[in-house]
Write a protein that holds these residues in place. Structure first.
Motif, mmCIF file in Angstrom:
data_model
loop_
_atom_site.group_PDB
_atom_site.id
_atom_site.type_symbol
_atom_site.label_atom_id
_atom_site.label_comp_id
_atom_site.label_asym_id
_atom_site.label_seq_id
_atom_site.Cartn_x
_atom_site.Cartn_y
_atom_site.Cartn_z
ATOM 1 N N TRP A 144 0.833 -1.317 -0.110
ATOM 2 C CA TRP A 144 0.006 -0.196 0.002
ATOM 3 C C TRP A 144 0.802 1.175 -0.074
ATOM 4 C CZ3 TRP A 144 -3.936 -1.305 4.352
ATOM 5 C CH2 TRP A 144 -4.937 -2.514 3.873
ATOM 6 N N SER A 145 2.129 1.213 0.341
ATOM 7 C CA SER A 145 2.957 2.482 0.459
ATOM 8 C C SER A 145 4.415 2.009 -0.183
ATOM 9 C CB SER A 145 3.294 2.780 1.903
ATOM 10 O OG SER A 145 2.073 3.064 2.571
ATOM 11 N N PRO A 146 4.285 1.918 -1.653
ATOM 12 C CA PRO A 146 5.238 1.138 -2.660
ATOM 13 C C PRO A 146 6.727 2.363 -2.485
ATOM 14 C CG PRO A 146 3.401 1.819 -4.011
ATOM 15 C CD PRO A 146 3.300 1.922 -2.581
ATOM 16 N N SER A 147 6.492 3.353 -2.212
ATOM 17 C CA SER A 147 7.397 4.486 -2.176
ATOM 18 C C SER A 147 7.899 4.864 -0.922
ATOM 19 C CB SER A 147 6.974 5.620 -3.085
ATOM 20 O OG SER A 147 5.836 6.337 -2.517
ATOM 21 N N TRP A 148 7.507 4.280 0.252
ATOM 22 C CA TRP A 148 8.019 4.516 1.651
ATOM 23 C C TRP A 148 8.779 3.334 1.920
ATOM 24 C CZ3 TRP A 148 4.833 3.096 6.513
ATOM 25 C CH2 TRP A 148 5.333 3.376 7.451
ATOM 26 N N ASP A 195 0.690 7.804 -4.411
ATOM 27 C CA ASP A 195 1.533 6.241 -4.883
ATOM 28 C C ASP A 195 0.519 5.247 -3.974
ATOM 29 O OD1 ASP A 195 3.106 7.429 -6.178
ATOM 30 O OD2 ASP A 195 4.852 7.258 -4.737
ATOM 31 N N ASP A 196 -0.654 5.649 -3.321
ATOM 32 C CA ASP A 196 -1.402 4.763 -2.582
ATOM 33 C C ASP A 196 -1.678 3.483 -3.369
ATOM 34 O OD1 ASP A 196 -3.592 3.464 -1.107
ATOM 35 O OD2 ASP A 196 -4.315 5.186 -0.248
ATOM 36 N N GLY A 197 -1.395 2.455 -2.737
ATOM 37 C CA GLY A 197 -1.370 0.918 -3.520
ATOM 38 C C GLY A 197 -2.745 0.390 -3.272
ATOM 39 N N VAL A 198 -3.703 1.009 -2.556
ATOM 40 C CA VAL A 198 -4.892 0.438 -2.443
ATOM 41 C C VAL A 198 -6.153 1.302 -2.749
ATOM 42 C CG1 VAL A 198 -5.427 0.968 0.083
ATOM 43 C CG2 VAL A 198 -6.646 -0.910 -0.798
ATOM 44 N N ARG A 231 -5.814 17.524 -1.581
ATOM 45 C CA ARG A 231 -4.724 17.821 -1.775
ATOM 46 C C ARG A 231 -3.897 16.372 -2.061
ATOM 47 N NH1 ARG A 231 -3.283 21.905 3.263
ATOM 48 N NH2 ARG A 231 -4.640 23.429 2.450
ATOM 49 N N ILE A 232 -3.354 16.210 -3.235
ATOM 50 C CA ILE A 232 -2.522 14.938 -3.712
ATOM 51 C C ILE A 232 -1.041 15.222 -3.232
ATOM 52 C CG2 ILE A 232 -2.016 13.521 -5.513
ATOM 53 C CD1 ILE A 232 -4.578 14.404 -7.035
ATOM 54 N N LEU A 233 -0.641 14.222 -2.572
ATOM 55 C CA LEU A 233 0.708 14.085 -2.003
ATOM 56 C C LEU A 233 1.734 13.414 -2.733
ATOM 57 C CD1 LEU A 233 -0.410 13.798 1.867
ATOM 58 C CD2 LEU A 233 0.117 15.998 0.423
ATOM 59 N N PRO A 234 2.661 13.733 -3.358
ATOM 60 C CA PRO A 234 3.432 12.926 -4.245
ATOM 61 C C PRO A 234 4.593 12.078 -3.426
ATOM 62 C CG PRO A 234 4.036 15.268 -4.642
ATOM 63 C CD PRO A 234 2.910 15.221 -3.451
ATOM 64 N N ARG A 235 4.652 10.638 -3.868
ATOM 65 C CA ARG A 235 5.262 9.733 -3.415
ATOM 66 C C ARG A 235 5.088 9.650 -1.864
ATOM 67 N NH1 ARG A 235 9.591 7.983 -5.501
ATOM 68 N NH2 ARG A 235 10.492 7.122 -3.691
ATOM 69 N N VAL A 236 3.835 9.664 -1.669
ATOM 70 C CA VAL A 236 3.246 8.966 -0.363
ATOM 71 C C VAL A 236 2.095 8.092 -0.877
ATOM 72 C CG1 VAL A 236 1.532 9.694 1.319
ATOM 73 C CG2 VAL A 236 3.476 11.228 0.628
ATOM 74 N N GLY A 237 2.057 6.968 -0.152
ATOM 75 C CA GLY A 237 1.093 5.929 -0.231
ATOM 76 C C GLY A 237 -0.164 5.851 0.651
ATOM 77 N N HIS A 238 -0.551 4.787 1.560
ATOM 78 C CA HIS A 238 -1.659 4.787 2.011
ATOM 79 C C HIS A 238 -1.500 5.188 3.518
ATOM 80 C CE1 HIS A 238 -5.899 3.054 2.448
ATOM 81 N NE2 HIS A 238 -5.356 2.574 3.515
ATOM 82 N N ASN A 239 -0.241 4.882 4.213
ATOM 83 C CA ASN A 239 -0.272 5.397 5.427
ATOM 84 C C ASN A 239 0.209 6.876 5.702
ATOM 85 O OD1 ASN A 239 0.253 5.576 8.285
ATOM 86 N ND2 ASN A 239 1.921 3.941 7.944
ATOM 87 N N ILE A 240 -0.771 7.814 5.487
ATOM 88 C CA ILE A 240 -0.518 9.252 5.081
ATOM 89 C C ILE A 240 0.333 9.996 6.313
ATOM 90 C CG2 ILE A 240 -1.531 11.484 4.912
ATOM 91 C CD1 ILE A 240 -3.333 9.972 2.765
ATOM 92 N N PRO A 241 -0.403 9.805 7.536
ATOM 93 C CA PRO A 241 0.180 10.712 8.747
ATOM 94 C C PRO A 241 1.810 10.089 9.084
ATOM 95 C CG PRO A 241 -1.393 8.856 9.565
ATOM 96 C CD PRO A 241 -1.614 8.938 7.878
ATOM 97 N N GLN A 242 2.095 8.833 8.756
ATOM 98 C CA GLN A 242 3.457 8.436 8.961
ATOM 99 C C GLN A 242 4.380 8.463 7.846
ATOM 100 O OE1 GLN A 242 3.343 4.446 10.709
ATOM 101 N NE2 GLN A 242 4.916 4.821 12.009
ATOM 102 N N GLU A 243 3.766 8.806 6.621
ATOM 103 C CA GLU A 243 4.639 9.009 5.368
ATOM 104 C C GLU A 243 4.649 10.566 5.430
ATOM 105 O OE1 GLU A 243 3.934 6.542 1.763
ATOM 106 O OE2 GLU A 243 2.215 5.429 3.103
ATOM 107 N N ALA A 244 3.697 11.314 5.638
ATOM 108 C CA ALA A 244 3.773 12.633 5.316
ATOM 109 C C ALA A 244 3.132 13.465 6.768
ATOM 110 C CB ALA A 244 2.927 13.045 4.184
#
Length: 305
Positions: A182-186, A250-253, A273-286
């Protein structure tokens, strides 16, 4: 080494809810809500800038996670959307919080969406992931595109007895797999997952998760006590509180769709707001983007209140 966060408990009609509390008790409240398969650790980097601005921040463990427990063995281990929303309202009542800013993603975002839609007076503002996440259960079994169906493989797995047994036997390995898909770029370190994984050892985790993914497709009945809430949600109620929707590019789901299909469900201030290079786990990735969105809405609602 990460410093453990003290865990508090509050009793609601059905649960002893475990939660983490930050900041001064008289600060304006913010409630941060995690999803599946995550826990409050997702918000570790979101909390400090909010506390620094004087806010009171509450981060609960959802039903079936961590030290949150059902009070009675006879209570249905429901994971349906209405249960998550009722838990949030019950927790706010128990803590004496009449109105709070809400931020959540996945299951937690759904709970926040529902409370904002059905109890708007209880919500000052909303930061959600992937827009309007209230389930349309009546139409949930309608096939989606092959690409979308492929991304939901784990839900169909959970619909089967084999999936329930697999989650029971392999809960940590399966959840770790979902984090990566779900977070392939993280590129998260193993320690990140290790800090969250104990929350899946909750004795009700499997039952709540399996019920959640079966109920949302209409394959199992819900808790009869929550029928009125589910009936209200079937009408697709609008959300009438100021909202920012954060979507991981990059959300994988649940990757963001164009144009935004959810704007029509928000009747007041709404921005995606679309966050580049961020997947599903938004608060931990961004985390900075989540904290900034909350602070922006809190400032705007203070000025207009």
């Amino acid at each position: 080494m990460r410093t453990p966060v003290p865990i508090h408990h509050i009793t609601t009609p059905q649960l002893s809810i475990a939660y983490e509390a930050h900041g001064k008790v008289y600060g304006d409240p913010i409630i941060l809500l995690h999803g599946f398969p995550y826990d409050p650790r997702a918000f570790d980097e979101v909390v400090p800038p909010l506390v620094a601005r004087g806010y009171r921040v509450i981060v609960p463990y959802l039903r079936g996670y961590g030290a949150t427990r059902f009070l009675s063995p006879d209570t249905m281990r429901s994971g349906q959307q209405a249960a998550l929303a009722q838990d949030l309202i019950d927790m706010m009542d128990a803590l004496g919080i009449p109105c709070a800013a809400l931020a959540g993603y996945d299951w937690g975002g759904r709970a926040a969406n529902i409370v904002a839609a059905l109890w708007p007076a209880r919500v000052r503002c909303l930061v959600t992931a992937n827009g309007y996440s209230i389930h349309d259960i009546a139409n949930a079994a309608t096939p989606a595109s092959p690409e979308a169906e492929y991304r939901l493989w784990y839900q169909y797995y959970f619909h089967t007895p084999r999936g329930a047994e697999g989650l029971t036997a392999n809960r940590r390995a399966l959840c770790n797999l979902l984090w990566g898909l779900w977070s392939p770029s993280w590129d998260f370190l193993p320690e990140r997952f290790a800090h969250t994984a104990p929350s899946f050892d909750n004795p009700d985790f499997v039952d709540v998760v399996i019920h959640s993914y079966r109920h949302r497709f209409g394959y199992v009945p819900g808790d009869p006590a929550l029928a009125a809430i589910e009936e209200a949600l079937a009408a697709k109620p609008l959300i009438a509180v100021p909202t920012i929707s954060l979507c991981g590019e990059d959300d994988g789901v649940t990757p963001p769709r164009q144009p935004d299909p959810d704007e029509r469900y928000f009747s007041v201030s709404y921005e995606r707001r679309i966050l580049p290079r961020v997947g599903h786990n938004i608060p931990q990735e961004a985390p900075a983007e989540v904290a900034d969105a909350l602070l922006e809405l809190l400032l705007a609602t203070r000025q207009t209140s």
